[in-house]
Motif scaffolding. Structure first.
Motif, PDB file in Angstrom:
ATOM      1  N   ARG A  18       0.832  -1.203   0.000  1.00  0.00           N
ATOM      2  CA  ARG A  18       0.000   0.000   0.000  1.00  0.00           C
ATOM      3  C   ARG A  18       0.872   1.261   0.000  1.00  0.00           C
ATOM      4  O   ARG A  18       0.572   2.236  -0.691  1.00  0.00           O
ATOM      5  CB  ARG A  18      -0.923  -0.038   1.226  1.00  0.00           C
ATOM      6  CG  ARG A  18      -1.782   1.187   1.425  1.00  0.00           C
ATOM      7  CD  ARG A  18      -2.912   1.240   0.419  1.00  0.00           C
ATOM      8  NE  ARG A  18      -3.428   2.608   0.274  1.00  0.00           N
ATOM      9  CZ  ARG A  18      -2.992   3.472  -0.630  1.00  0.00           C
ATOM     10  NH1 ARG A  18      -2.069   3.128  -1.517  1.00  0.00           N
ATOM     11  NH2 ARG A  18      -3.504   4.680  -0.692  1.00  0.00           N
ATOM     12  N   GLN A  51       2.629   1.787  -3.366  1.00  0.00           N
ATOM     13  CA  GLN A  51       1.702   2.359  -4.348  1.00  0.00           C
ATOM     14  C   GLN A  51       1.515   3.858  -4.121  1.00  0.00           C
ATOM     15  O   GLN A  51       1.428   4.635  -5.070  1.00  0.00           O
ATOM     16  CB  GLN A  51       0.344   1.647  -4.256  1.00  0.00           C
ATOM     17  CG  GLN A  51       0.368   0.236  -4.818  1.00  0.00           C
ATOM     18  CD  GLN A  51      -0.823  -0.592  -4.379  1.00  0.00           C
ATOM     19  OE1 GLN A  51      -1.751  -0.081  -3.776  1.00  0.00           O
ATOM     20  NE2 GLN A  51      -0.799  -1.887  -4.677  1.00  0.00           N
ATOM     21  N   LYS A  52       1.450   4.230  -2.854  1.00  0.00           N
ATOM     22  CA  LYS A  52       1.232   5.627  -2.518  1.00  0.00           C
ATOM     23  C   LYS A  52       2.349   6.496  -3.082  1.00  0.00           C
ATOM     24  O   LYS A  52       2.153   7.678  -3.372  1.00  0.00           O
ATOM     25  CB  LYS A  52       1.189   5.757  -1.004  1.00  0.00           C
ATOM     26  CG  LYS A  52       0.470   6.945  -0.487  1.00  0.00           C
ATOM     27  CD  LYS A  52       0.155   6.711   0.976  1.00  0.00           C
ATOM     28  CE  LYS A  52      -0.273   7.938   1.685  1.00  0.00           C
ATOM     29  NZ  LYS A  52      -0.512   7.653   3.112  1.00  0.00           N
ATOM     30  N   TYR A  53       3.545   5.910  -3.215  1.00  0.00           N
ATOM     31  CA  TYR A  53       4.696   6.655  -3.726  1.00  0.00           C
ATOM     32  C   TYR A  53       4.924   6.412  -5.219  1.00  0.00           C
ATOM     33  O   TYR A  53       5.983   6.719  -5.750  1.00  0.00           O
ATOM     34  CB  TYR A  53       5.939   6.293  -2.903  1.00  0.00           C
ATOM     35  CG  TYR A  53       5.930   6.965  -1.542  1.00  0.00           C
ATOM     36  CD1 TYR A  53       5.146   6.458  -0.511  1.00  0.00           C
ATOM     37  CD2 TYR A  53       6.651   8.140  -1.302  1.00  0.00           C
ATOM     38  CE1 TYR A  53       5.081   7.083   0.726  1.00  0.00           C
ATOM     39  CE2 TYR A  53       6.601   8.765  -0.064  1.00  0.00           C
ATOM     40  CZ  TYR A  53       5.815   8.235   0.941  1.00  0.00           C
ATOM     41  OH  TYR A  53       5.752   8.857   2.166  1.00  0.00           O
ATOM     42  N   GLY A  54       3.924   5.816  -5.882  1.00  0.00           N
ATOM     43  CA  GLY A  54       4.001   5.687  -7.333  1.00  0.00           C
ATOM     44  C   GLY A  54       4.690   4.434  -7.840  1.00  0.00           C
ATOM     45  O   GLY A  54       4.963   4.335  -9.044  1.00  0.00           O
ATOM     46  N   TYR A  55       4.951   3.493  -6.950  1.00  0.00           N
ATOM     47  CA  TYR A  55       5.559   2.231  -7.392  1.00  0.00           C
ATOM     48  C   TYR A  55       4.471   1.262  -7.829  1.00  0.00           C
ATOM     49  O   TYR A  55       3.399   1.209  -7.237  1.00  0.00           O
ATOM     50  CB  TYR A  55       6.430   1.634  -6.272  1.00  0.00           C
ATOM     51  CG  TYR A  55       7.711   2.411  -6.111  1.00  0.00           C
ATOM     52  CD1 TYR A  55       8.880   1.977  -6.723  1.00  0.00           C
ATOM     53  CD2 TYR A  55       7.740   3.614  -5.407  1.00  0.00           C
ATOM     54  CE1 TYR A  55      10.051   2.711  -6.632  1.00  0.00           C
ATOM     55  CE2 TYR A  55       8.904   4.361  -5.309  1.00  0.00           C
ATOM     56  CZ  TYR A  55      10.053   3.906  -5.922  1.00  0.00           C
ATOM     57  OH  TYR A  55      11.205   4.627  -5.844  1.00  0.00           O
ATOM     58  N   LYS A  68       9.272   2.889 -11.877  1.00  0.00           N
ATOM     59  CA  LYS A  68       9.236   2.592 -10.442  1.00  0.00           C
ATOM     60  C   LYS A  68       8.456   1.307 -10.239  1.00  0.00           C
ATOM     61  O   LYS A  68       7.240   1.300 -10.441  1.00  0.00           O
ATOM     62  CB  LYS A  68       8.547   3.736  -9.700  1.00  0.00           C
ATOM     63  CG  LYS A  68       9.251   5.090  -9.848  1.00  0.00           C
ATOM     64  CD  LYS A  68       8.365   6.250  -9.398  1.00  0.00           C
ATOM     65  CE  LYS A  68       8.575   6.585  -7.954  1.00  0.00           C
ATOM     66  NZ  LYS A  68       7.882   7.835  -7.556  1.00  0.00           N
ATOM     67  N   SER A 123      17.607  11.486  -9.707  1.00  0.00           N
ATOM     68  CA  SER A 123      17.173  12.424  -8.664  1.00  0.00           C
ATOM     69  C   SER A 123      17.286  11.813  -7.269  1.00  0.00           C
ATOM     70  O   SER A 123      16.880  10.675  -7.026  1.00  0.00           O
ATOM     71  CB  SER A 123      15.723  12.827  -8.927  1.00  0.00           C
ATOM     72  OG  SER A 123      15.210  13.511  -7.810  1.00  0.00           O
ATOM     73  N   LEU A 137      15.598  12.797  -4.892  1.00  0.00           N
ATOM     74  CA  LEU A 137      14.248  12.727  -4.338  1.00  0.00           C
ATOM     75  C   LEU A 137      13.862  11.260  -4.104  1.00  0.00           C
ATOM     76  O   LEU A 137      13.190  10.930  -3.132  1.00  0.00           O
ATOM     77  CB  LEU A 137      13.265  13.386  -5.320  1.00  0.00           C
ATOM     78  CG  LEU A 137      11.784  13.333  -4.957  1.00  0.00           C
ATOM     79  CD1 LEU A 137      11.508  14.063  -3.640  1.00  0.00           C
ATOM     80  CD2 LEU A 137      10.928  13.933  -6.066  1.00  0.00           C
ATOM     81  N   GLU A 197      12.550   9.673  -0.680  1.00  0.00           N
ATOM     82  CA  GLU A 197      11.255   8.994  -0.595  1.00  0.00           C
ATOM     83  C   GLU A 197      11.402   7.569  -0.059  1.00  0.00           C
ATOM     84  O   GLU A 197      10.489   7.045   0.583  1.00  0.00           O
ATOM     85  CB  GLU A 197      10.560   9.004  -1.962  1.00  0.00           C
ATOM     86  CG  GLU A 197      10.111  10.414  -2.348  1.00  0.00           C
ATOM     87  CD  GLU A 197       9.124  10.457  -3.495  1.00  0.00           C
ATOM     88  OE1 GLU A 197       8.354  11.424  -3.569  1.00  0.00           O
ATOM     89  OE2 GLU A 197       9.137   9.529  -4.334  1.00  0.00           O
ATOM     90  N   TYR A 250      15.641  17.320   1.568  1.00  0.00           N
ATOM     91  CA  TYR A 250      14.304  16.831   1.207  1.00  0.00           C
ATOM     92  C   TYR A 250      13.554  16.371   2.460  1.00  0.00           C
ATOM     93  O   TYR A 250      12.361  16.609   2.615  1.00  0.00           O
ATOM     94  CB  TYR A 250      14.396  15.639   0.245  1.00  0.00           C
ATOM     95  CG  TYR A 250      14.561  16.017  -1.211  1.00  0.00           C
ATOM     96  CD1 TYR A 250      13.580  16.753  -1.879  1.00  0.00           C
ATOM     97  CD2 TYR A 250      15.667  15.593  -1.933  1.00  0.00           C
ATOM     98  CE1 TYR A 250      13.720  17.077  -3.220  1.00  0.00           C
ATOM     99  CE2 TYR A 250      15.823  15.913  -3.268  1.00  0.00           C
ATOM    100  CZ  TYR A 250      14.844  16.655  -3.917  1.00  0.00           C
ATOM    101  OH  TYR A 250      14.972  16.968  -5.236  1.00  0.00           O
ATOM    102  N   SER A 309      11.318  18.554   4.497  1.00  0.00           N
ATOM    103  CA  SER A 309       9.949  18.748   4.007  1.00  0.00           C
ATOM    104  C   SER A 309       9.051  17.547   4.329  1.00  0.00           C
ATOM    105  O   SER A 309       7.843  17.689   4.451  1.00  0.00           O
ATOM    106  CB  SER A 309       9.937  18.931   2.484  1.00  0.00           C
ATOM    107  OG  SER A 309      10.659  20.080   2.127  1.00  0.00           O
ATOM    108  N   PHE A 310       9.668  16.361   4.402  1.00  0.00           N
ATOM    109  CA  PHE A 310       8.891  15.142   4.652  1.00  0.00           C
ATOM    110  C   PHE A 310       8.929  14.815   6.143  1.00  0.00           C
ATOM    111  O   PHE A 310       9.863  14.171   6.605  1.00  0.00           O
ATOM    112  CB  PHE A 310       9.481  13.972   3.870  1.00  0.00           C
ATOM    113  CG  PHE A 310       9.466  14.139   2.377  1.00  0.00           C
ATOM    114  CD1 PHE A 310       8.410  14.775   1.737  1.00  0.00           C
ATOM    115  CD2 PHE A 310      10.501  13.642   1.605  1.00  0.00           C
ATOM    116  CE1 PHE A 310       8.394  14.912   0.353  1.00  0.00           C
ATOM    117  CE2 PHE A 310      10.492  13.783   0.223  1.00  0.00           C
ATOM    118  CZ  PHE A 310       9.441  14.420  -0.409  1.00  0.00           C
TER     119      PHE A 310
END
Lengths: 453, 453
Positions: free
Chosen positions: B29, B32-36, B121, B154, B156, B160, B275, B278-279
């Motif tokens: 879950r 997926q939330k992070y685009g994988y 990803k 990146s 980023l 992440e 980064y 910010s997270f």
């Protein structure tokens, strides 16, 4: 070096995994609703656990795993010299890939008999391997999706299997499918009154062709397959069997009046049908079909087969009752019944009928654009906010041209893109673009969250 | 014949499958939330795809699959006579079980390069096999749970990954865990200024023991491992490195001022930390640890390792950046980064901390008793009604004594039993028994549904 994968095996892409997961999850959910619980067994079983369970042909199709280390050291030199592959196999291989889920389940029940509560209702969704010749729709690695109950003779189980097929396939969106049901004891009964038990399969194969070749064709084939003219006379009511399930049962009752086994089979079917009057079905049609002889060596009671009536396709499910599952491992007297879903074929049916919902496919819901360092910095807290609201979100990971980022969203089928440019950063109103309609709106982050949740 | 399973493999019982599924679903879950997005690859790969990728020792640990049919027929007779297992292996085996998910992923990227959108990803949760000597917590079949991104430099992505670890492990209920981070370029930088790149690993192993053996102990070990007194003088700031991440970075900046590679590594770490401001993280502590040298031959940038601070346990996750994933299959210039969750260890941590929610375990919610044919008949429509309301329900499949049915409910951890006796059938008020508290209430079916939903 161009990489490849073994023939008969497949890679599954994100969209395929998502769709397959949707099928498996839907079926599992129904299994659970009916009290079935998941188990998992190892991919490798001891070779001795598997051999002798699938007939000689099956044994050939089992993938064997080579022993580790110096596997040749203890092999008889003469055997090697003779290049006797078959007999050397057992000297250099002790493990194998499972061939189905039924034998591992039987092994599991015997090994864990002191921990499990009978009746034991388990489901299992795992891949199996067969060294078959690959062809369209037949793979060397494929998933089986089984539910079995052991330790219960109750025909309620059989009735519930019909419900499970009905509910799972209806939930997947199938509108018209038949659950065919037969009983091995009826076939045994017919063989009894003719006195030719060895021809049961020949009989069912011939009778099954009635629609294609007509009554005379069936008779011709029956004779060719070893039945006499007087056998055919006795078989006549079975060949011509038609009408509703009740009508068929009435004919069978009369024709099998002298076969105790046949009568038992009819009784079992009547009990199952009686349960089914309490269980209202969704989309399935239940159909008594005495030509159903699937896995005949195996099943002792009910036999099931499921077919779609919307798409030309082989059976998408099957199963039945077997009276002695665990005897092969020394545990006698454990009766069982089970069904299987043919996931690959169900996948093909659903694809053809366009039944996969979009929600089964989408992963990332929204992409935030990234045009330069300032915009990236501006986007970071928005990224956090969207994810905190459980929205699958990506920030394009480097600054890039709009076109490149849109192409990425398209390729990944991301339905929304949030454009963050100079104007957006100044006003705090971001541009939300619907990738399907092309529509754009200026919205605050809160409004975007509200819209996407 | 007593059945068994190959050593180092496991059966998973219903409760174990449910708990493992809970872990996997929670991690998926977050991926997926992070685009994988998920992919799946076959269990069997071509042996040539795997050999040469894991070093000589790794090659030995790959499970090979015996060719089907008459596999000895084409093998050189002399080789067989010499019993040269190693060289015969490639003559009788063309396929093997995957050893990890990284090489199959690299193979996937190369084979599907024209279909996938970069950055790509993907996550992958599948079992792998290694012919290691089995021991406590080490299995021959175990799941890996990987997320990797390729085609994006990146940082980023690295930031992440820290978030993914934090969110997934926090969601699983872990309260205190450290995500250690290092950068390969810092280690290279240190080696550069000393001029002994071949001793990087020795250095990290020695420095890592500071807490256990003290400064003098570390110096002694460094000398034993081949460093000179003057090397140790240069290494001093690295050995004594402590404080916050900012303090450590300040020291490193000074000490590596003359190493361009070292400075690049520091810069990368600073970007990742930036980064992360910010997270906002949940439960994780991020800790710069220059002794982290995990998979050194492999990683070229960031290196990650995750440890629980609540339970004594090896690392429960790890990963890093590798600059040339697909080069082994001829596709150059594809950079990647990835992380892995150690599902078996996470399972053990959660079990020890009692973190599995009951909802991750229960399957059947309520059992309807079955005392005789009349009660069964009465129960059938209730069974349907409960299931229609999405409540996992079983009717005991045959009439039996109360005790037997209660034992069944207990063994299966079914939390509620509905007793249907004479009185209940007459009044329409059924007895709902809470199996944990023993409490009983008389309720209508509607009230039971309301209560159990």
């Amino acid at each position: 070096m161009k990489p490849s994968i073994p023939k008969g095996t497949r890679d599954f892409s994100p969209i395929e995994v998502a769709r397959r997961t949707y099928i498996f999850d839907t079926i599992k959910r129904v299994f659970q609703k009916y009290g079935y619980q998941p188990i998992e067994t190892p991919v490798m079983e001891n070779l001795s656990t598997l051999t002798g369970k699938y007939g000689e042909e099956g044994d050939q199709l089992i993938f064997k795993v080579l022993n580790s280390g110096d596997f040749l050291s203890k092999v008889d030199a003469q055997k090697l010299e003779a290049k006797n592959s078959k007999s050397v196999t057992f000297d250099i291989s002790e493990k194998a890939l499972r061939y189905d889920l039924t034998v591992p389940f039987a092994r599991y029940v015997v090994m864990h008999q002191n921990e499990i509560a009978m009746p034991f209702k388990r489901y299992q969704v795992q891949p199996v391997w067969r060294a078959d010749r690959p062809q369209k729709g037949r793979y060397r690695e494929f998933y089986q999706c089984d539910a079995d109950v052991v330790g219960s003779e109750s025909l309620l189980n059989e009735a519930e299997f019909v419900c499970i097929y009905d509910e799972a396939l209806s939930n997947l969106g199938l509108q018209d499918f038949s659950i065919k049901i037969n009983n091995r004891k009826i076939l045994t009964g017919i063989a009894e009154i003719i006195g030719k038990p060895e021809l049961i399969v020949d009989m069912t194969v011939a009778i099954d062709k009635l629609d294609k070749i007509g009554y005379d064709g069936v008779v011709k084939e029956l004779i060719e397959r070893g039945f006499t003219e007087s056998d055919v006379e006795v078989l006549r009511p079975f060949i011509e069997l038609k009408g509703s399930n009740e009508e068929k049962l009435a004919v069978l009752k009369q024709s099998l009046a002298n076969s105790p086994t046949g009568k038992k089979g009819i009784e079992e079917l009547e009990t199952i049908f009686s349960y089914l009057t309490s269980f209202k079905l969704n989309k399935a049609t239940v159909e008594l079909d005495i030509t159903l002889a699937r896995g005949l060596n195996y099943y002792t009671g009910a036999i099931f087969e499921v077919k779609s009536n919307e798409v030309q396709m082989g059976s998408i499910g099957g199963g039945g009752r077997y009276d002695d599952l665990t005897g092969m491992f020394g545990l006698k007297g454990v009766t069982g019944a089970g069904i299987s879903f043919g996931a690959d074929r169900i996948y093909d049916v659903m694809l053809e009928l366009n039944l996969f919902p979009e929600s089964a496919v989408t992963s990332t819901k929204v992409l935030l654009t990234n045009f330069d360092a300032a915009a990236e910095k501006y986007a970071l807290p928005i990224l956090v906010q969207l994810r905190t609201n459980d929205i699958n979100t990506e920030l394009y990971p480097a600054s890039a041209k709009l076109q490149k980022q849109m192409k990425y969203a398209d390729a990944k089928q991301i339905p929304f893109v949030v454009l963050i440019g100079e104007e957006e950063m100044q006003s705090g109103k971001l541009t939300l673009k619907n990738m399907q309609s092309g529509e754009q709106e200026k919205l605050s982050v809160e409004e975007i969250i509200k819209k996407l949740k």
